[in-house]
Design a protein around this motif. Structure first.
Motif, PDB file in Angstrom:
ATOM      1  N   SER A  55       0.850  -1.194   0.000  1.00  0.00           N
ATOM      2  CA  SER A  55       0.000   0.000   0.000  1.00  0.00           C
ATOM      3  C   SER A  55       0.883   1.241   0.000  1.00  0.00           C
ATOM      4  CB  SER A  55      -0.890   0.008   1.247  1.00  0.00           C
ATOM      5  OG  SER A  55      -1.546   1.255   1.390  1.00  0.00           O
ATOM      6  N   ARG A  56       0.505   2.226  -0.821  1.00  0.00           N
ATOM      7  CA  ARG A  56       1.253   3.482  -0.808  1.00  0.00           C
ATOM      8  C   ARG A  56       0.921   4.304   0.434  1.00  0.00           C
ATOM      9  NH1 ARG A  56      -0.593   4.062  -6.396  1.00  0.00           N
ATOM     10  NH2 ARG A  56      -1.662   5.996  -5.841  1.00  0.00           N
ATOM     11  N   ASN A  57      -0.163   3.959   1.110  1.00  0.00           N
ATOM     12  CA  ASN A  57      -0.626   4.755   2.245  1.00  0.00           C
ATOM     13  C   ASN A  57      -1.038   3.895   3.437  1.00  0.00           C
ATOM     14  OD1 ASN A  57      -0.753   7.536   0.936  1.00  0.00           O
ATOM     15  ND2 ASN A  57      -1.883   6.271  -0.513  1.00  0.00           N
ATOM     16  N   PRO A  58      -0.142   3.073   3.965  1.00  0.00           N
ATOM     17  CA  PRO A  58      -0.545   2.197   5.062  1.00  0.00           C
ATOM     18  C   PRO A  58      -0.930   2.938   6.346  1.00  0.00           C
ATOM     19  CG  PRO A  58       1.810   2.040   4.701  1.00  0.00           C
ATOM     20  CD  PRO A  58       1.251   2.837   3.568  1.00  0.00           C
ATOM     21  N   MET A  59      -0.384   4.120   6.574  1.00  0.00           N
ATOM     22  CA  MET A  59      -0.790   4.866   7.781  1.00  0.00           C
ATOM     23  C   MET A  59      -2.243   5.308   7.668  1.00  0.00           C
ATOM     24  SD  MET A  59       2.488   7.108   8.841  1.00  0.00           S
ATOM     25  CE  MET A  59       4.060   6.627   8.153  1.00  0.00           C
ATOM     26  N   TYR A  60      -2.644   5.747   6.483  1.00  0.00           N
ATOM     27  CA  TYR A  60      -4.038   6.132   6.268  1.00  0.00           C
ATOM     28  C   TYR A  60      -4.934   4.894   6.279  1.00  0.00           C
ATOM     29  CZ  TYR A  60      -1.766  10.409   4.695  1.00  0.00           C
ATOM     30  OH  TYR A  60      -0.990  11.526   4.613  1.00  0.00           O
ATOM     31  N   VAL A  80     -12.517   9.320   1.534  1.00  0.00           N
ATOM     32  CA  VAL A  80     -12.857  10.354   0.545  1.00  0.00           C
ATOM     33  C   VAL A  80     -12.077  11.632   0.866  1.00  0.00           C
ATOM     34  CG1 VAL A  80     -14.708  11.878  -0.272  1.00  0.00           C
ATOM     35  CG2 VAL A  80     -15.099   9.410  -0.098  1.00  0.00           C
ATOM     36  N   TRP A  81     -12.118  12.065   2.127  1.00  0.00           N
ATOM     37  CA  TRP A  81     -11.388  13.269   2.537  1.00  0.00           C
ATOM     38  C   TRP A  81      -9.884  13.081   2.325  1.00  0.00           C
ATOM     39  CZ3 TRP A  81     -12.561  18.162   4.479  1.00  0.00           C
ATOM     40  CH2 TRP A  81     -11.469  18.887   4.931  1.00  0.00           C
ATOM     41  N   LEU A  82      -9.360  11.977   2.843  1.00  0.00           N
ATOM     42  CA  LEU A  82      -7.919  11.756   2.751  1.00  0.00           C
ATOM     43  C   LEU A  82      -7.445  11.682   1.301  1.00  0.00           C
ATOM     44  CD1 LEU A  82      -7.265   9.188   5.628  1.00  0.00           C
ATOM     45  CD2 LEU A  82      -6.706  11.631   5.580  1.00  0.00           C
ATOM     46  N   GLU A  85       6.777   7.450 -10.044  1.00  0.00           N
ATOM     47  CA  GLU A  85       5.814   6.977 -11.052  1.00  0.00           C
ATOM     48  C   GLU A  85       5.862   5.456 -11.187  1.00  0.00           C
ATOM     49  OE1 GLU A  85       3.394   8.800 -12.163  1.00  0.00           O
ATOM     50  OE2 GLU A  85       4.258  10.496 -11.088  1.00  0.00           O
ATOM     51  N   LYS A  86       7.042   4.868 -11.124  1.00  0.00           N
ATOM     52  CA  LYS A  86       7.165   3.403 -11.150  1.00  0.00           C
ATOM     53  C   LYS A  86       6.505   2.792  -9.914  1.00  0.00           C
ATOM     54  CE  LYS A  86      11.536   3.212 -13.571  1.00  0.00           C
ATOM     55  NZ  LYS A  86      12.955   2.912 -13.414  1.00  0.00           N
ATOM     56  N   TYR A  87       6.760   3.404  -8.770  1.00  0.00           N
ATOM     57  CA  TYR A  87       6.166   2.932  -7.517  1.00  0.00           C
ATOM     58  C   TYR A  87       4.644   3.033  -7.582  1.00  0.00           C
ATOM     59  CZ  TYR A  87       4.934   2.870  -2.544  1.00  0.00           C
ATOM     60  OH  TYR A  87       4.364   2.598  -1.331  1.00  0.00           O
ATOM     61  N   ARG A  88       4.154   4.165  -8.068  1.00  0.00           N
ATOM     62  CA  ARG A  88       2.705   4.366  -8.173  1.00  0.00           C
ATOM     63  C   ARG A  88       2.087   3.339  -9.121  1.00  0.00           C
ATOM     64  NH1 ARG A  88      -0.182  10.052  -8.945  1.00  0.00           N
ATOM     65  NH2 ARG A  88       1.655  10.533 -10.164  1.00  0.00           N
ATOM     66  N   ALA A  89       2.776   2.988 -10.175  1.00  0.00           N
ATOM     67  CA  ALA A  89       2.250   2.025 -11.153  1.00  0.00           C
ATOM     68  C   ALA A  89       2.166   0.607 -10.593  1.00  0.00           C
ATOM     69  CB  ALA A  89       3.120   2.040 -12.414  1.00  0.00           C
ATOM     70  N   ARG A  90       3.057   0.263  -9.671  1.00  0.00           N
ATOM     71  CA  ARG A  90       3.080  -1.138  -9.184  1.00  0.00           C
ATOM     72  C   ARG A  90       2.424  -1.320  -7.804  1.00  0.00           C
ATOM     73  NH1 ARG A  90       8.678   0.258  -8.276  1.00  0.00           N
ATOM     74  NH2 ARG A  90       9.114   0.129  -6.073  1.00  0.00           N
ATOM     75  N   THR A  91       2.111  -0.217  -7.115  1.00  0.00           N
ATOM     76  CA  THR A  91       1.570  -0.333  -5.756  1.00  0.00           C
ATOM     77  C   THR A  91       0.248   0.420  -5.656  1.00  0.00           C
ATOM     78  OG1 THR A  91       3.847  -0.370  -4.955  1.00  0.00           O
ATOM     79  CG2 THR A  91       2.121  -0.025  -3.311  1.00  0.00           C
ATOM     80  N   ARG A  92      -0.752  -0.247  -5.115  1.00  0.00           N
ATOM     81  CA  ARG A  92      -2.071   0.384  -4.973  1.00  0.00           C
ATOM     82  C   ARG A  92      -2.047   1.508  -3.947  1.00  0.00           C
ATOM     83  NH1 ARG A  92      -6.898  -2.855  -6.219  1.00  0.00           N
ATOM     84  NH2 ARG A  92      -6.225  -4.465  -7.646  1.00  0.00           N
ATOM     85  N   ARG A  93      -2.975   2.442  -4.122  1.00  0.00           N
ATOM     86  CA  ARG A  93      -3.074   3.593  -3.230  1.00  0.00           C
ATOM     87  C   ARG A  93      -3.466   3.150  -1.815  1.00  0.00           C
ATOM     88  NH1 ARG A  93      -6.435   8.290  -5.564  1.00  0.00           N
ATOM     89  NH2 ARG A  93      -4.429   9.034  -6.307  1.00  0.00           N
TER      90      ARG A  93
END
Length: 153
Positions: free
Chosen positions: A87-92, A120-122, A143-151
């Motif tokens: 996850s790109r955002n495990p804290m959230y 939605v807010w975050l 961009e590579k990280y964003r392409a391979r890892t979900r939000r």
């Protein structure tokens, strides 16, 4: 609306949602759902939230980069290992799981309906601006990280 971007610390949004949920349960007890084993489910979700948050914080600590989500431009490096591979955002994600745990525990339709407001807010006011800054700061690596890892997950 742009002035709300990165302006409110994510735990404050979490606490606002939690407060509304608690007030809804307190003042509208007739809206109970009747979730079986809700205490067990809420406890399990809370443990998952703690584990996810702990792993994320540990990864940031090991990487020696800023943890302040309101200042992504201060990131000294892009954290992509450990739980950040999932996850790109495990804290959230941990905040969302914890809020879901609270909704299950409170067992109230309004509390459950509040849960989607957090992502939605975050996403709108925290994640999208963060991603814009990280893309500018780290370019192709982000961009590579964003392409391979979900939000989220």
């Amino acid at each position: 609306m742009k002035r709300l971007e990165l302006a409110v610390h994510p735990p404050i949004i979490f606490m606002a949602c939690a407060t509304i949920m608690i007030l809804a349960e307190r003042f509208m007890p007739g809206l109970a759902i009747g979730i079986p084993f809700r205490h067990h489910i809420a406890a399990a979700l809370a443990l998952v939230a703690i584990a996810v948050a702990s792993l994320a914080l540990l990864q940031f600590t090991r990487s020696r980069t800023t943890i302040d989500p309101r200042r992504p431009e201060e990131a000294s490096l892009l954290v992509v290992g450990g739980i950040y591979r999932l996850s790109r955002n495990p804290m959230y994600l941990a905040l969302l799981i914890a809020l879901t745990a609270l909704a299950v525990l409170l067992d109230n339709w309004i509390s459950l309906a509040i849960v989607p407001l957090l992502p939605v807010w975050l996403t709108r006011f925290q994640i999208v601006p963060e991603e814009r800054i990280l893309s500018s700061r780290f370019g192709a690596e982000f961009e590579k990280y964003r392409a391979r890892t979900r939000r989220w997950l």
